[in-house]
Motif scaffolding. Structure first.
Motif, mmCIF file in Angstrom:
data_model
loop_
_atom_site.group_PDB
_atom_site.id
_atom_site.type_symbol
_atom_site.label_atom_id
_atom_site.label_comp_id
_atom_site.label_asym_id
_atom_site.label_seq_id
_atom_site.Cartn_x
_atom_site.Cartn_y
_atom_site.Cartn_z
ATOM 1 N N ARG A 1 0.890 -1.225 0.120
ATOM 2 C CA ARG A 1 -0.213 -0.109 -0.003
ATOM 3 C C ARG A 1 0.765 1.337 0.018
ATOM 4 N NH1 ARG A 1 -5.465 -0.740 3.086
ATOM 5 N NH2 ARG A 1 -6.392 -2.120 1.956
ATOM 6 N N LEU A 2 2.153 1.119 0.175
ATOM 7 C CA LEU A 2 2.912 2.363 0.301
ATOM 8 C C LEU A 2 3.764 2.820 -0.920
ATOM 9 C CD1 LEU A 2 4.148 2.036 4.288
ATOM 10 C CD2 LEU A 2 2.437 3.741 3.299
ATOM 11 N N PHE A 3 4.254 1.753 -1.572
ATOM 12 C CA PHE A 3 5.097 2.229 -2.727
ATOM 13 C C PHE A 3 4.595 1.693 -3.653
ATOM 14 C CE2 PHE A 3 7.881 3.085 1.082
ATOM 15 C CZ PHE A 3 8.092 4.398 0.751
ATOM 16 N N GLU A 4 4.496 2.343 -4.896
ATOM 17 C CA GLU A 4 3.816 1.790 -6.084
ATOM 18 C C GLU A 4 4.739 0.899 -6.931
ATOM 19 O OE1 GLU A 4 5.735 5.835 -7.603
ATOM 20 O OE2 GLU A 4 4.909 4.924 -5.660
ATOM 21 N N ASN A 5 6.056 0.735 -6.659
ATOM 22 C CA ASN A 5 6.777 -0.025 -7.507
ATOM 23 C C ASN A 5 7.735 -0.949 -6.662
ATOM 24 O OD1 ASN A 5 7.822 -1.125 -9.934
ATOM 25 N ND2 ASN A 5 9.532 0.621 -10.129
ATOM 26 N N ARG A 6 7.034 -1.568 -5.625
ATOM 27 C CA ARG A 6 8.015 -2.334 -4.729
ATOM 28 C C ARG A 6 7.911 -3.796 -4.882
ATOM 29 N NH1 ARG A 6 9.647 -0.463 1.626
ATOM 30 N NH2 ARG A 6 11.679 -1.143 1.193
ATOM 31 N N PHE A 7 7.757 -4.455 -6.210
ATOM 32 C CA PHE A 7 7.691 -5.524 -6.312
ATOM 33 C C PHE A 7 8.764 -6.402 -7.238
ATOM 34 C CE2 PHE A 7 2.985 -5.751 -5.208
ATOM 35 C CZ PHE A 7 3.265 -6.611 -3.692
ATOM 36 N N MET A 8 9.937 -5.493 -7.261
ATOM 37 C CA MET A 8 10.847 -5.789 -8.376
ATOM 38 C C MET A 8 11.422 -7.202 -7.836
ATOM 39 S SD MET A 8 12.138 -2.296 -9.153
ATOM 40 C CE MET A 8 12.398 -2.167 -7.536
ATOM 41 N N HIS A 9 11.481 -7.641 -6.661
ATOM 42 C CA HIS A 9 12.155 -8.833 -6.546
ATOM 43 C C HIS A 9 11.210 -9.972 -6.852
ATOM 44 C CE1 HIS A 9 9.573 -6.728 -3.239
ATOM 45 N NE2 HIS A 9 9.035 -7.859 -2.963
ATOM 46 N N VAL A 10 10.023 -9.858 -7.323
ATOM 47 C CA VAL A 10 9.009 -10.940 -7.710
ATOM 48 C C VAL A 10 9.528 -11.455 -8.771
ATOM 49 C CG1 VAL A 10 6.987 -11.326 -8.704
ATOM 50 C CG2 VAL A 10 6.954 -10.090 -6.722
ATOM 51 N N SER A 11 10.365 -10.954 -9.859
ATOM 52 C CA SER A 11 10.827 -11.390 -11.060
ATOM 53 C C SER A 11 12.056 -12.270 -10.815
ATOM 54 C CB SER A 11 10.766 -10.552 -12.296
ATOM 55 O OG SER A 11 11.407 -9.309 -11.679
ATOM 56 N N GLU A 12 12.812 -11.711 -9.725
ATOM 57 C CA GLU A 12 14.098 -12.394 -9.467
ATOM 58 C C GLU A 12 13.542 -13.778 -8.670
ATOM 59 O OE1 GLU A 12 17.250 -11.103 -10.717
ATOM 60 O OE2 GLU A 12 15.657 -9.863 -11.523
ATOM 61 N N LEU A 13 12.640 -13.565 -7.706
ATOM 62 C CA LEU A 13 12.388 -14.871 -6.968
ATOM 63 C C LEU A 13 11.723 -15.886 -8.031
ATOM 64 C CD1 LEU A 13 10.374 -13.089 -3.819
ATOM 65 C CD2 LEU A 13 12.811 -14.769 -3.944
ATOM 66 N N GLN A 14 10.906 -15.245 -9.351
ATOM 67 C CA GLN A 14 10.750 -16.330 -9.913
ATOM 68 C C GLN A 14 11.818 -17.027 -10.887
ATOM 69 O OE1 GLN A 14 8.247 -13.441 -12.308
ATOM 70 N NE2 GLN A 14 6.189 -14.162 -11.494
ATOM 71 N N ARG A 15 12.761 -16.254 -11.051
ATOM 72 C CA ARG A 15 14.186 -17.118 -11.433
ATOM 73 C C ARG A 15 14.334 -18.168 -10.750
ATOM 74 N NH1 ARG A 15 17.099 -14.842 -15.122
ATOM 75 N NH2 ARG A 15 18.896 -15.532 -14.066
ATOM 76 N N LEU A 16 14.090 -17.951 -9.410
ATOM 77 C CA LEU A 16 14.533 -19.166 -8.309
ATOM 78 C C LEU A 16 13.471 -20.314 -8.460
ATOM 79 C CD1 LEU A 16 15.871 -17.241 -5.259
ATOM 80 C CD2 LEU A 16 17.092 -18.260 -6.908
#
Ligand code: UD1
Length: 420
Positions: A328-343
């Motif tokens: 709810r606080l920051f609009e672009n705070r999911f960039m770790h998602v694509s990296e976690l998908q790599r795992l």
């Protein structure tokens, strides 16, 4: 550039000492700009962000020495009021010099922080509040030029949104203003509370500490006689190590923590099946026999912190069932998602919400850190993944985690720092 190589899966044991809170130390260091005496801060985390801020203060004319977590700081010699782009661009929290410099000198020039990886992060609320206190603000050539030749005046300010560094900046400005300032809809984070407590202990009349409404009577421009103090423990570092225990299915003990600052985090871990032994200054986590899925909404303190979202997202990849995590606080705070998908993680993103389908096995891979807390989420996932993970661009981690790999190594993790 350094990177981390992590062999998983790993089991941890033993105890880890939590460092002082970076996000408390940053405003408290800028608070010394309001003091006429030398100040000693203890339990200061020796991380890159702190060193960056000290460099900025030295550029302004201050002297400082930081050794063994003890910081001696003398701002009585400050004779510049310009915070340069070169430093501010590397660390948004540099904006914390704005309120104190303006309050003490009646003018200052601070570079606009610009965008950052996790979103736009404007400073409009800081500027609007200072204008309400009588400052003239202009933006020219990338700099905020703030002017208050007769000093700042107390005002009744209602923050449109809860802002942590915004509250800190205006509290510091109000401490040297003429008259009374009332701040409504303030941040209640422990780091803001400590800032207010140090001001109170240094003789400033400030009430409402820990609530959303603060009332501050300024000194009318007179600098303060600031007390020495110890920085509170880092609740985000602590939360990250709790997640390390949970994700590696290990029992570990955190020392030198404030458990009451971690209620939202331990509460969520409990819902996932973890249990705790808690004393005044330690937390021992006992892992869940099988992690349960979780729903999380990031909000302001005392609710669940955005700075723990990435770590819990990593944890949710191992849970039974689907977890829903809303930022709810920051609009672009999911960039770790694509990296976690790599795992190998199974995550679906829809705007501000991530659905994490837990239980798919994670395998080591090369991944890239994108911001401070995203980096720690990758380290956590790597400790649970089968095989070798290389986490690149860890300068993000170095901004806010003190000796991360040494602390994890001491707990038994197979983690090493290498050069690209
Ligand atoms: C601080 C923390 C950071 C944490 C964040 C939220 C420090 C040094 N950093 O960041 O680790 O993730 O709180 O807990 O303490 N906003 C505006 N206008 C403003 C100011 C903020 O719109 O003038 C918005 C932001 O874009 C964001 C929200 O308010 O959506 C909260 O931001 P804020 O609390 O100011 O974050 P920081 O203080 O930058």
């Amino acid at each position: 550039m350094d990177y981390l190589r992590i062999q998983g899966p790993t089991k941890l044991q033993g105890s880890v000492v939590i460092s002082g809170a970076k996000n408390a130390a940053l405003p408290l260091i800028t608070l010394t700009l309001l003091a006429h005496n030398k100040v000693t801060l203890t339990n200061v985390p020796e991380v890159a962000d702190i060193k960056t801020l000290l460099k900025l203060l030295r550029n302004l004319g201050a002297t400082s020495s930081l050794e063994n977590h003890v910081l001696h700081l003398d701002t009585s010699t400050v004779n510049h009021t310009m915070a340069n782009y070169d430093i501010v661009k590397t660390m948004r929290a540099s904006i914390l010099v704005l309120g104190p410099l303006l309050a003490r000198f009646g003018h200052c020039e601070v570079s606009l922080p610009g965008g950052c990886a996790i979103g736009q992060r404007p400073i409009d609320l800081h500027l609007k509040a200072l204008e309400q206190m009588g400052a003239q603000i202009t933006i020219h050539a990338g700099y905020v030029h703030a002017l208050a030749p007769e000093g700042l005046k107390g005002a009744h300010i209602i923050f449109d949104k809860i802002t942590v560094t915004g509250t800190a900046n205006i509290v510091m400005a109000a401490a040297l203003a003429h008259g009374k300032t009332i701040l409504v809809n303030c941040a209640k984070e422990p780091e803001v509370v400590q800032l207010c407590e140090i001001l109170r202990d240094s003789g400033i009349d400030i009430t409402g500490i820990g609530t959303s409404e603060l009332s501050i009577i300024g000194t009318g421009g007179k600098t303060i006689d600031m007390v020495d103090f110890e920085i509170i423990p880092d609740r985000i570092e602590a939360g990250t190590y709790l997640c390390a225990g949970a994700i590696t299915n290990s029992s570990i003990t955190l020392e030198h923590v404030r458990p009451d600052h971690l209620d939202a985090v331990t509460g969520k871990l409990e819902q996932m099946g973890c249990t705790f032994d808690i004393t005044d200054t330690t937390i021992t986590i006992h892992p869940a026999p099988q992690l349960k899925h979780i729903d999380i909404i990031t909000q302001e303190y005392p609710a669940f912190p955005t700075d723990m979202q990435a770590q819990f997202l990593a944890l949710a990849t191992l849970a039974n069932g689907t977890s829903i995590i809303e930022e709810r606080l920051f609009e672009n705070r999911f960039m770790h998602v694509s990296e976690l998908q790599r795992l190998g993680a199974d995550i679906k993103l829809n705007g501000h919400t991530a659905a994490v389908m837990g239980g798919t096995p994670l395998f080591g891979a090369d991944v890239m850190a994108t911001d401070l807390r995203a980096s720690s989420a990758l380290v956590l996932a790597a400790m649970a993944a089968e095989g070798t993970t290389n986490v690149h661009r860890i300068y993000h981690l170095d901004r806010g985690y003190e000796n991360l790999e040494q602390k994890l190594q001491a707990l038994g993790a197979k983690i090493e720092r290498l050069k690209e």
